[in-house]
Design a protein around this motif. Structure first.
Motif, PDB file in Angstrom:
ATOM      1  N   LYS B  21     -12.039   9.946  16.325  1.00 15.37           N
ATOM      2  CA  LYS B  21     -12.342   9.658  14.914  1.00 15.37           C
ATOM      3  C   LYS B  21     -13.379   8.540  14.802  1.00 15.37           C
ATOM      4  O   LYS B  21     -14.307   8.603  13.991  1.00 15.37           O
ATOM      5  N   GLN B  22     -13.201   7.493  15.609  1.00 14.95           N
ATOM      6  CA  GLN B  22     -14.172   6.397  15.585  1.00 14.95           C
ATOM      7  C   GLN B  22     -15.564   6.902  15.954  1.00 14.95           C
ATOM      8  O   GLN B  22     -16.557   6.539  15.336  1.00 14.95           O
ATOM      9  N   ARG B  23     -15.605   7.754  16.983  1.00 10.74           N
ATOM     10  CA  ARG B  23     -16.900   8.297  17.419  1.00 10.74           C
ATOM     11  C   ARG B  23     -17.554   9.122  16.318  1.00 10.74           C
ATOM     12  O   ARG B  23     -18.747   8.974  16.035  1.00 10.74           O
ATOM     13  N   GLU B  24     -16.752   9.973  15.666  1.00 10.32           N
ATOM     14  CA  GLU B  24     -17.282  10.835  14.595  1.00 10.32           C
ATOM     15  C   GLU B  24     -17.916  10.005  13.491  1.00 10.32           C
ATOM     16  O   GLU B  24     -19.050  10.248  13.081  1.00 10.32           O
ATOM     17  N   ILE B  25     -17.155   9.028  13.016  1.00 12.28           N
ATOM     18  CA  ILE B  25     -17.625   8.219  11.879  1.00 12.28           C
ATOM     19  C   ILE B  25     -18.787   7.327  12.295  1.00 12.28           C
ATOM     20  O   ILE B  25     -19.756   7.138  11.545  1.00 12.28           O
ATOM     21  N   PHE B  26     -18.728   6.812  13.495  1.00 11.72           N
ATOM     22  CA  PHE B  26     -19.817   5.985  14.013  1.00 11.72           C
ATOM     23  C   PHE B  26     -21.115   6.802  14.059  1.00 11.72           C
ATOM     24  O   PHE B  26     -22.181   6.340  13.639  1.00 11.72           O
ATOM     25  N   GLU B  27     -21.012   8.019  14.546  1.00 12.14           N
ATOM     26  CA  GLU B  27     -22.200   8.886  14.650  1.00 12.14           C
ATOM     27  C   GLU B  27     -22.747   9.248  13.274  1.00 12.14           C
ATOM     28  O   GLU B  27     -23.963   9.233  13.050  1.00 12.14           O
ATOM     29  N   LEU B  28     -21.852   9.583  12.350  1.00 19.52           N
ATOM     30  CA  LEU B  28     -22.311   9.923  10.995  1.00 19.52           C
ATOM     31  C   LEU B  28     -23.062   8.745  10.386  1.00 19.52           C
ATOM     32  O   LEU B  28     -24.112   8.908   9.762  1.00 19.52           O
ATOM     33  N   HIS B  29     -22.529   7.559  10.604  1.00 21.44           N
ATOM     34  CA  HIS B  29     -23.123   6.378   9.978  1.00 21.44           C
ATOM     35  C   HIS B  29     -24.417   5.957  10.661  1.00 21.44           C
ATOM     36  O   HIS B  29     -25.438   5.758   9.997  1.00 21.44           O
ATOM     37  N   PHE B  30     -24.393   5.838  11.982  1.00 20.59           N
ATOM     38  CA  PHE B  30     -25.558   5.257  12.668  1.00 20.59           C
ATOM     39  C   PHE B  30     -26.549   6.304  13.186  1.00 20.59           C
ATOM     40  O   PHE B  30     -27.740   6.057  13.196  1.00 20.59           O
ATOM     41  N   LEU B  31     -26.067   7.447  13.640  1.00 21.81           N
ATOM     42  CA  LEU B  31     -27.010   8.439  14.185  1.00 21.81           C
ATOM     43  C   LEU B  31     -27.489   9.395  13.099  1.00 21.81           C
ATOM     44  O   LEU B  31     -28.659   9.738  13.032  1.00 21.81           O
ATOM     45  N   ASN B  32     -26.569   9.821  12.196  1.00 19.84           N
ATOM     46  CA  ASN B  32     -26.985  10.764  11.145  1.00 19.84           C
ATOM     47  C   ASN B  32     -27.346  10.056   9.842  1.00 19.84           C
ATOM     48  O   ASN B  32     -27.681  10.705   8.855  1.00 19.84           O
ATOM     49  N   ASP B  33     -27.223   8.718   9.847  1.00 21.50           N
ATOM     50  CA  ASP B  33     -27.667   7.903   8.716  1.00 21.50           C
ATOM     51  C   ASP B  33     -26.971   8.206   7.393  1.00 21.50           C
ATOM     52  O   ASP B  33     -27.577   8.091   6.328  1.00 21.50           O
ATOM     53  N   LEU B  34     -25.717   8.631   7.432  1.00 18.45           N
ATOM     54  CA  LEU B  34     -24.962   8.817   6.187  1.00 18.45           C
ATOM     55  C   LEU B  34     -24.452   7.453   5.696  1.00 18.45           C
ATOM     56  O   LEU B  34     -24.150   6.573   6.492  1.00 18.45           O
ATOM     57  N   SER B  35     -24.369   7.317   4.369  1.00 25.46           N
ATOM     58  CA  SER B  35     -23.853   6.066   3.803  1.00 25.46           C
ATOM     59  C   SER B  35     -22.331   6.035   3.921  1.00 25.46           C
ATOM     60  O   SER B  35     -21.690   7.075   4.134  1.00 25.46           O
ATOM     61  N   LEU B  36     -21.759   4.853   3.742  1.00 27.26           N
ATOM     62  CA  LEU B  36     -20.302   4.713   3.784  1.00 27.26           C
ATOM     63  C   LEU B  36     -19.664   5.617   2.726  1.00 27.26           C
ATOM     64  O   LEU B  36     -18.667   6.292   2.977  1.00 27.26           O
ATOM     65  N   GLY B  37     -20.276   5.630   1.528  1.00 32.34           N
ATOM     66  CA  GLY B  37     -19.754   6.448   0.428  1.00 32.34           C
ATOM     67  C   GLY B  37     -19.769   7.938   0.751  1.00 32.34           C
ATOM     68  O   GLY B  37     -18.802   8.655   0.462  1.00 32.34           O
ATOM     69  N   GLU B  38     -20.859   8.393   1.341  1.00 31.16           N
ATOM     70  CA  GLU B  38     -20.954   9.820   1.703  1.00 31.16           C
ATOM     71  C   GLU B  38     -19.877  10.194   2.717  1.00 31.16           C
ATOM     72  O   GLU B  38     -19.246  11.253   2.618  1.00 31.16           O
ATOM     73  N   ILE B  39     -19.693   9.313   3.707  1.00 31.67           N
ATOM     74  CA  ILE B  39     -18.665   9.590   4.725  1.00 31.67           C
ATOM     75  C   ILE B  39     -17.279   9.581   4.080  1.00 31.67           C
ATOM     76  O   ILE B  39     -16.443  10.445   4.340  1.00 31.67           O
ATOM     77  N   ALA B  40     -17.035   8.587   3.206  1.00 32.74           N
ATOM     78  CA  ALA B  40     -15.739   8.470   2.520  1.00 32.74           C
ATOM     79  C   ALA B  40     -15.412   9.759   1.776  1.00 32.74           C
ATOM     80  O   ALA B  40     -14.288  10.272   1.864  1.00 32.74           O
ATOM     81  N   GLU B  41     -16.400  10.306   1.080  1.00 35.45           N
ATOM     82  CA  GLU B  41     -16.197  11.550   0.333  1.00 35.45           C
ATOM     83  C   GLU B  41     -15.767  12.690   1.262  1.00 35.45           C
ATOM     84  O   GLU B  41     -14.802  13.392   0.993  1.00 35.45           O
ATOM     85  N   ASN B  42     -16.514  12.851   2.359  1.00 33.57           N
ATOM     86  CA  ASN B  42     -16.192  13.926   3.307  1.00 33.57           C
ATOM     87  C   ASN B  42     -14.814  13.785   3.933  1.00 33.57           C
ATOM     88  O   ASN B  42     -14.185  14.772   4.281  1.00 33.57           O
TER      89      ASN B  42
END
Lengths: 119, 119
Positions: B21-42
């Motif tokens: 889970k940490q890896r998934e969210i870390f990648e979305l945030h730093f590698l795929n450049d999603l915002s915290l809000g976008e990740i929270a929604e998903n």
């Protein structure tokens, strides 16, 4: 790379992940070359007890190597550095003393990539 | 080295120590450049929840770096390799085409020490 060199590198890279006791016994056994029996006597435990600690420490170091591969990377670097040094030395014949001195200086810099592990 | 390059290297080296889970969210945030809000929604969690996971993951990576220094070593290697490449290039003027070709081949080998992290 022989097995003892590898064990020493594993310990250099990942030793911080062992407990103080594991580090102590690991060092006595592998760095100071004490036998299991000698260590057992000093610590008032059985030879089997010492063996278990050494084995556990080795397992921990190996698990970190599987995740991080620092020893594998170092071995790869070493192989490449040797090849580069060889190519540099092969340049020397036919060049003037000035160039040969400069090439030897570059060889020193290339060799230092290994000595300090890239630090 | 800029901060995002450093975060990427930390993740490359120590990502295996994070949970899935940490890896998934870390990648979305730093590698795929999603915002915290976008990740929270998903993920159906709060922005604060996402932030906590990202922060915790960064802390874990930083703790490993403190013990192992792979990013620090890599940065040191990079600096030395650049210096060696510079010295090699400075050899070229005044040498024949044959030597220059051989030196460029050596430069490629030196540069490859970085590309594959010594593997």
């Amino acid at each position: 790379m022989d097995e003892l060199t590898k064990i020493n590198l594993l310990y250099d890279f990942y030793g911080d992940f062992l407990t103080e006791k594991q580090r102590e016994i690991f060092e006595l056994h592998f760095l100071n070359d004490l036998s299991l029996g000698e260590i057992a006597e000093n610590y008032g435990v059985t030879r089997q007890g010492v063996y278990d600690i050494v084995k556990r420490a080795q397992d921990i170091l190996t698990e970190y190597e599987e995740k991080l591969g620092m020893v594998r990377r170092f071995a790869g670097l070493e192989k490449k550095v040797e090849k580069i040094l060889q190519s540099l030395k092969e340049l020397e014949p036919g060049l003037s003393e000035d160039y040969r001195i400069r090439i030897r200086k570059i060889c020193d810099d290339v060799a230092s990539l290994l000595k300090e592990g890239g630090e």
